[in-house]
Design a protein around this motif. Structure first.
Motif, PDB file in Angstrom:
ATOM      1  N   LYS A 152       0.845  -1.194   0.000  1.00  0.00           N
ATOM      2  CA  LYS A 152       0.000   0.000   0.000  1.00  0.00           C
ATOM      3  C   LYS A 152       0.885   1.250   0.000  1.00  0.00           C
ATOM      4  CE  LYS A 152      -3.771  -2.333   2.211  1.00  0.00           C
ATOM      5  NZ  LYS A 152      -4.714  -2.394   3.284  1.00  0.00           N
TER       6      LYS A 152
ATOM      7  N   ILE B 288       2.279   4.959   0.817  1.00  0.00           N
ATOM      8  CA  ILE B 288       2.253   5.936   1.907  1.00  0.00           C
ATOM      9  C   ILE B 288       3.174   7.093   1.546  1.00  0.00           C
ATOM     10  CG2 ILE B 288       1.723   4.271   3.722  1.00  0.00           C
ATOM     11  CD1 ILE B 288       4.684   4.455   4.545  1.00  0.00           C
TER      12      ILE B 288
ATOM     13  N   LYS C  86      -3.748  15.823   7.632  1.00  0.00           N
ATOM     14  CA  LYS C  86      -4.709  14.725   7.554  1.00  0.00           C
ATOM     15  C   LYS C  86      -6.129  15.250   7.393  1.00  0.00           C
ATOM     16  CE  LYS C  86      -3.417  12.667  11.332  1.00  0.00           C
ATOM     17  NZ  LYS C  86      -3.347  11.690  12.431  1.00  0.00           N
TER      18      LYS C  86
ATOM     19  N   GLY D 292      -3.549   8.635   8.879  1.00  0.00           N
ATOM     20  CA  GLY D 292      -2.106   8.727   9.000  1.00  0.00           C
ATOM     21  C   GLY D 292      -1.708   8.681  10.453  1.00  0.00           C
TER      22      GLY D 292
ATOM     23  N   GLN E 284      -1.475   8.032   4.701  1.00  0.00           N
ATOM     24  CA  GLN E 284      -1.886   6.903   3.882  1.00  0.00           C
ATOM     25  C   GLN E 284      -2.218   7.379   2.471  1.00  0.00           C
ATOM     26  OE1 GLN E 284      -5.170   5.229   5.986  1.00  0.00           O
ATOM     27  NE2 GLN E 284      -3.903   4.396   7.622  1.00  0.00           N
TER      28      GLN E 284
END
Length: 109
Positions: A46, A48, A69, A76, A86
Protein backbone atom coordinates in the motif's frame (compact mmCIF):
# COMPACT_ATOMS: atom_id res chain seq x y z
CA UNK A 1 -32.94 44.33 21.58
CA UNK A 2 -30.32 41.84 20.43
CA UNK A 3 -28.10 39.57 22.46
CA UNK A 4 -25.22 42.05 22.67
CA UNK A 5 -27.49 44.71 24.20
CA UNK A 6 -28.85 42.23 26.72
CA UNK A 7 -25.34 41.22 27.74
CA UNK A 8 -24.36 44.89 28.15
CA UNK A 9 -27.35 45.40 30.44
CA UNK A 10 -26.44 42.35 32.54
CA UNK A 11 -22.70 43.08 32.68
CA UNK A 12 -22.13 46.83 32.28
CA UNK A 13 -18.47 46.72 33.42
CA UNK A 14 -17.44 43.97 31.00
CA UNK A 15 -15.08 44.95 28.20
CA UNK A 16 -15.34 42.53 25.27
CA UNK A 17 -12.06 41.29 23.84
CA UNK A 18 -11.28 41.33 20.14
CA UNK A 19 -12.30 38.11 18.45
CA UNK A 20 -9.56 38.52 15.84
CA UNK A 21 -6.86 38.18 18.49
CA UNK A 22 -8.33 35.02 20.00
CA UNK A 23 -8.34 33.10 16.70
CA UNK A 24 -5.39 30.72 16.41
CA UNK A 25 -2.96 31.83 13.75
CA UNK A 26 -1.19 29.28 11.55
CA UNK A 27 2.05 31.16 12.14
CA UNK A 28 2.44 29.60 15.61
CA UNK A 29 4.25 26.66 13.98
CA UNK A 30 8.01 27.18 13.92
CA UNK A 31 9.42 27.70 10.42
CA UNK A 32 12.80 26.21 9.58
CA UNK A 33 15.44 26.92 6.98
CA UNK A 34 16.10 23.30 5.98
CA UNK A 35 13.52 21.68 3.69
CA UNK A 36 11.05 19.08 4.90
CA UNK A 37 11.64 15.86 2.99
CA UNK A 38 8.54 14.39 1.32
CA UNK A 39 8.98 10.82 0.07
CA UNK A 40 6.88 7.95 -1.19
CA UNK A 41 7.06 4.32 -0.13
CA UNK A 42 5.04 1.16 -0.33
CA UNK A 43 4.48 -0.84 2.83
CA UNK A 44 2.68 -4.16 2.58
CA UNK A 45 1.73 -3.25 -0.98
CA UNK A 46 0.00 0.00 0.00
CA UNK A 47 1.31 3.48 -0.84
CA UNK A 48 2.25 5.94 1.91
CA UNK A 49 3.74 9.42 1.96
CA UNK A 50 6.37 10.19 4.60
CA UNK A 51 7.36 13.65 5.81
CA UNK A 52 10.54 14.00 7.83
CA UNK A 53 13.27 16.49 8.62
CA UNK A 54 11.35 18.96 10.81
CA UNK A 55 13.69 20.37 13.45
CA UNK A 56 11.14 22.27 15.56
CA UNK A 57 9.11 21.14 18.55
CA UNK A 58 7.38 17.78 18.41
CA UNK A 59 4.03 19.36 19.33
CA UNK A 60 4.24 21.69 16.31
CA UNK A 61 4.95 18.74 14.02
CA UNK A 62 1.94 16.90 15.50
CA UNK A 63 -0.26 19.94 14.82
CA UNK A 64 1.02 20.01 11.25
CA UNK A 65 0.24 16.29 10.88
CA UNK A 66 -3.31 16.83 12.08
CA UNK A 67 -3.82 19.77 9.71
CA UNK A 68 -2.55 17.74 6.75
CA UNK A 69 -4.71 14.72 7.55
CA UNK A 70 -7.76 16.94 7.94
CA UNK A 71 -7.09 18.88 4.74
CA UNK A 72 -6.60 15.70 2.71
CA UNK A 73 -9.32 13.69 4.50
CA UNK A 74 -7.02 10.71 4.91
CA UNK A 75 -5.62 8.63 7.72
CA UNK A 76 -2.11 8.73 9.00
CA UNK A 77 0.07 8.81 12.06
CA UNK A 78 3.02 10.51 13.73
CA UNK A 79 5.86 8.18 14.71
CA UNK A 80 9.58 8.64 15.31
CA UNK A 81 9.55 12.32 14.24
CA UNK A 82 7.92 11.37 10.93
CA UNK A 83 4.45 12.07 9.58
CA UNK A 84 3.03 9.06 7.76
CA UNK A 85 0.06 9.76 5.46
CA UNK A 86 -1.89 6.90 3.88
CA UNK A 87 -1.77 7.18 0.10
CA UNK A 88 0.37 8.99 -2.47
CA UNK A 89 -0.36 12.67 -1.78
CA UNK A 90 3.11 14.13 -2.38
CA UNK A 91 1.95 16.83 -4.80
CA UNK A 92 -0.96 18.01 -2.65
CA UNK A 93 1.13 17.96 0.54
CA UNK A 94 3.90 19.95 -1.11
CA UNK A 95 1.40 22.61 -2.24
CA UNK A 96 -0.12 22.85 1.26
CA UNK A 97 3.29 23.14 2.94
CA UNK A 98 4.53 25.74 0.45
CA UNK A 99 1.41 27.80 1.09
CA UNK A 100 2.24 27.71 4.80
CA UNK A 101 5.77 28.93 4.05
CA UNK A 102 7.80 25.73 4.41
CA UNK A 103 10.58 24.61 2.08
CA UNK A 104 9.77 21.13 0.77
CA UNK A 105 12.03 18.71 -1.06
CA UNK A 106 10.61 15.79 -3.03
CA UNK A 107 12.65 12.60 -2.72
CA UNK A 108 12.21 9.53 -4.91
CA UNK A 109 9.92 8.94 -7.86
Amino acid sequence: MDLQDQLKNLFPDHVPENLEDSVDQESDIWMQDDPIICKYEKRKGKPITILEGYTGATEDFKKLAKELKTALSVGGSFKDDKIIIQGDYRDKIMVILKDKGFNVKRVGG
